[in-house]
Design a protein around this motif. Structure first.
Motif, PDB file in Angstrom:
ATOM      1  N   VAL A   1      -3.206  -6.142  -0.288  1.00  0.00           N
ATOM      2  CA  VAL A   1      -2.133  -6.404   0.671  1.00  0.00           C
ATOM      3  C   VAL A   1      -1.192  -5.205   0.742  1.00  0.00           C
ATOM      4  O   VAL A   1      -0.793  -4.775   1.833  1.00  0.00           O
ATOM      5  CB  VAL A   1      -1.362  -7.681   0.282  1.00  0.00           C
ATOM      6  CG1 VAL A   1      -0.014  -7.744   0.990  1.00  0.00           C
ATOM      7  CG2 VAL A   1      -2.189  -8.910   0.619  1.00  0.00           C
ATOM      8  N   GLU A   2      -0.838  -4.649  -0.405  1.00  0.00           N
ATOM      9  CA  GLU A   2       0.063  -3.498  -0.397  1.00  0.00           C
ATOM     10  C   GLU A   2      -0.576  -2.293   0.290  1.00  0.00           C
ATOM     11  O   GLU A   2       0.109  -1.537   1.001  1.00  0.00           O
ATOM     12  CB  GLU A   2       0.481  -3.136  -1.822  1.00  0.00           C
ATOM     13  CG  GLU A   2       1.505  -2.009  -1.863  1.00  0.00           C
ATOM     14  CD  GLU A   2       2.117  -1.786  -3.236  1.00  0.00           C
ATOM     15  OE1 GLU A   2       2.590  -0.675  -3.495  1.00  0.00           O
ATOM     16  OE2 GLU A   2       2.128  -2.740  -4.043  1.00  0.00           O
ATOM     17  N   GLU A   3      -1.877  -2.119   0.109  1.00  0.00           N
ATOM     18  CA  GLU A   3      -2.578  -1.012   0.768  1.00  0.00           C
ATOM     19  C   GLU A   3      -2.476  -1.149   2.285  1.00  0.00           C
ATOM     20  O   GLU A   3      -2.169  -0.185   2.996  1.00  0.00           O
ATOM     21  CB  GLU A   3      -4.051  -1.022   0.339  1.00  0.00           C
ATOM     22  CG  GLU A   3      -4.882   0.104   0.925  1.00  0.00           C
ATOM     23  CD  GLU A   3      -4.594   1.460   0.306  1.00  0.00           C
ATOM     24  OE1 GLU A   3      -4.869   2.481   0.977  1.00  0.00           O
ATOM     25  OE2 GLU A   3      -4.106   1.499  -0.836  1.00  0.00           O
ATOM     26  N   ARG A   4      -2.734  -2.358   2.795  1.00  0.00           N
ATOM     27  CA  ARG A   4      -2.639  -2.594   4.234  1.00  0.00           C
ATOM     28  C   ARG A   4      -1.193  -2.457   4.702  1.00  0.00           C
ATOM     29  O   ARG A   4      -0.915  -1.919   5.790  1.00  0.00           O
ATOM     30  CB  ARG A   4      -3.180  -4.001   4.550  1.00  0.00           C
ATOM     31  CG  ARG A   4      -3.021  -4.413   6.015  1.00  0.00           C
ATOM     32  CD  ARG A   4      -3.723  -3.456   6.950  1.00  0.00           C
ATOM     33  NE  ARG A   4      -3.572  -3.865   8.343  1.00  0.00           N
ATOM     34  CZ  ARG A   4      -3.656  -3.034   9.369  1.00  0.00           C
ATOM     35  NH1 ARG A   4      -3.868  -1.732   9.173  1.00  0.00           N
ATOM     36  NH2 ARG A   4      -3.527  -3.487  10.606  1.00  0.00           N
ATOM     37  N   TYR A   5      -0.254  -2.918   3.906  1.00  0.00           N
ATOM     38  CA  TYR A   5       1.171  -2.823   4.214  1.00  0.00           C
ATOM     39  C   TYR A   5       1.595  -1.366   4.394  1.00  0.00           C
ATOM     40  O   TYR A   5       2.317  -1.026   5.345  1.00  0.00           O
ATOM     41  CB  TYR A   5       1.943  -3.471   3.076  1.00  0.00           C
ATOM     42  CG  TYR A   5       3.448  -3.439   3.177  1.00  0.00           C
ATOM     43  CD1 TYR A   5       4.123  -4.237   4.100  1.00  0.00           C
ATOM     44  CD2 TYR A   5       4.195  -2.648   2.303  1.00  0.00           C
ATOM     45  CE1 TYR A   5       5.511  -4.238   4.149  1.00  0.00           C
ATOM     46  CE2 TYR A   5       5.577  -2.646   2.350  1.00  0.00           C
ATOM     47  CZ  TYR A   5       6.230  -3.442   3.270  1.00  0.00           C
ATOM     48  OH  TYR A   5       7.609  -3.442   3.321  1.00  0.00           O
ATOM     49  N   CYS A   6       1.139  -0.521   3.512  1.00  0.00           N
ATOM     50  CA  CYS A   6       1.463   0.907   3.614  1.00  0.00           C
ATOM     51  C   CYS A   6       0.892   1.511   4.890  1.00  0.00           C
ATOM     52  O   CYS A   6       1.523   2.379   5.520  1.00  0.00           O
ATOM     53  CB  CYS A   6       0.941   1.657   2.391  1.00  0.00           C
ATOM     54  SG  CYS A   6       1.814   1.292   0.856  1.00  0.00           S
ATOM     55  N   GLN A   7      -0.279   1.067   5.294  1.00  0.00           N
ATOM     56  CA  GLN A   7      -0.869   1.543   6.542  1.00  0.00           C
ATOM     57  C   GLN A   7      -0.021   1.127   7.742  1.00  0.00           C
ATOM     58  O   GLN A   7       0.205   1.918   8.669  1.00  0.00           O
ATOM     59  CB  GLN A   7      -2.293   1.006   6.688  1.00  0.00           C
ATOM     60  CG  GLN A   7      -3.278   1.543   5.669  1.00  0.00           C
ATOM     61  CD  GLN A   7      -4.624   0.835   5.736  1.00  0.00           C
ATOM     62  OE1 GLN A   7      -4.839  -0.069   6.543  1.00  0.00           O
ATOM     63  NE2 GLN A   7      -5.549   1.242   4.870  1.00  0.00           N
ATOM     64  N   LEU A   8       0.467  -0.105   7.728  1.00  0.00           N
ATOM     65  CA  LEU A   8       1.275  -0.596   8.840  1.00  0.00           C
ATOM     66  C   LEU A   8       2.599   0.155   8.966  1.00  0.00           C
ATOM     67  O   LEU A   8       3.140   0.310  10.066  1.00  0.00           O
ATOM     68  CB  LEU A   8       1.546  -2.093   8.664  1.00  0.00           C
ATOM     69  CG  LEU A   8       0.332  -3.022   8.776  1.00  0.00           C
ATOM     70  CD1 LEU A   8       0.726  -4.459   8.445  1.00  0.00           C
ATOM     71  CD2 LEU A   8      -0.298  -2.946  10.161  1.00  0.00           C
ATOM     72  N   LEU A   9       3.124   0.609   7.840  1.00  0.00           N
ATOM     73  CA  LEU A   9       4.402   1.324   7.858  1.00  0.00           C
ATOM     74  C   LEU A   9       4.242   2.842   7.892  1.00  0.00           C
ATOM     75  O   LEU A   9       5.231   3.576   7.775  1.00  0.00           O
ATOM     76  CB  LEU A   9       5.239   0.921   6.638  1.00  0.00           C
ATOM     77  CG  LEU A   9       5.734  -0.524   6.606  1.00  0.00           C
ATOM     78  CD1 LEU A   9       6.598  -0.773   5.379  1.00  0.00           C
ATOM     79  CD2 LEU A   9       6.513  -0.869   7.870  1.00  0.00           C
ATOM     80  N   SER A  10       3.013   3.313   8.072  1.00  0.00           N
ATOM     81  CA  SER A  10       2.760   4.758   8.077  1.00  0.00           C
ATOM     82  C   SER A  10       3.514   5.527   9.168  1.00  0.00           C
ATOM     83  O   SER A  10       3.787   6.724   8.980  1.00  0.00           O
ATOM     84  CB  SER A  10       1.256   5.024   8.188  1.00  0.00           C
ATOM     85  OG  SER A  10       0.730   4.478   9.388  1.00  0.00           O
TER      86      SER A  10
END
Length: 231
Positions: A26-35
């Motif tokens: 989830v954190e990995e995807r979260y970081c992508q969304l906030l890139s």
């Protein structure tokens, strides 16, 4: 181990089933969304800081984590994050409430063998949000092996004392099994109890603590090794 042990208590997340892998995904995807607003390293750091600041009020668990995800996203984007993206982040955190809780290898067979001895009471002693933890235990199919399931806000020495009181035992009659040295091992050793540490291949940063050797502590790699102390 010792013949005095009457209660074996088990941590839940990353001891009975895999939890941290799902949080990391989830954190990995979260970081992508906030890139668009920050690097992965910056997002992870600010998220850790946000979680840490929120813990005294929100505690642990998926719901607290989701609130921190949303709060941190607003902060990182300086309030410019679109509502649909904020909703996606909220749903991303909510997905953790449905993680499968599939028992880790050797967990169920070990519980079966310990229950068959008739020598011990077995308990789940974990921290987090009650409904989420109870739902995971039901999905795991392990609930019926335990005499009691206790979910606390945090695993302090005082909470371990209350656990012993509930089972009418002394700390020296308790064996705690878990993956977190900080939450599952150190408090029990401090009280005079016994502990078995089963490190998980992933560790939540908030649970990081330096392990040490102790005469009332065993460290094993697999749950099945727990029963070797019985034979």
């Amino acid at each position: 181990m010792t013949d005095d042990i009457r209660l074996i208590a088990f941590d839940a997340d990353d001891t009975l089933w895999d939890c941290q892998t799902h949080f990391d995904e989830v954190e990995e995807r979260y970081c992508q969304l906030l890139s668009p607003w920050a690097t992965k390293e910056e997002v992870s750091k600010t998220l850790f800081d946000t979680e840490t600041r929120n813990m005294p009020e929100l505690g642990y668990g998926c719901k607290a984590f989701t609130i921190s995800l949303v709060e941190n996203a607003v902060k990182v984007s300086k309030g410019n994050i679109p509502a649909p993206l904020l909703f996606e982040i909220q749903e991303l955190g909510r997905s953790l409430l449905r993680l499968p809780a599939t028992p880790l290898p050797g967990v169920e067979s070990t519980l079966q063998r310990l229950r068959a001895t008739g020598k011990y009471q077995l308990a789940v002693f974990t921290k987090g949000e009650i409904q989420d933890q109870e739902n995971k235990l039901r999905r795991s199919g392990l609930w019926h092996y335990f005499d009691r399931v206790t979910v606390v806000a945090d695993k302090t020495p005082e909470q371990y004392q209350l656990l012993c009181h509930d089972f009418a035992i002394t700390p020296r009659q308790l064996l705690m099994v878990g993956n977190s040295f900080k939450s599952d091992i150190a408090p029990v050793l401090t009280l005079g109890g016994y502990a078995v540490h089963i490190p998980f291949h992933r560790e939540w940063a908030h649970e990081a603590a330096e392990a040490y050797e102790h005469p009332r502590l065993r460290t094993i790699e697999r749950m099945e090794e727990l029963f070797l102390s019985e034979e």
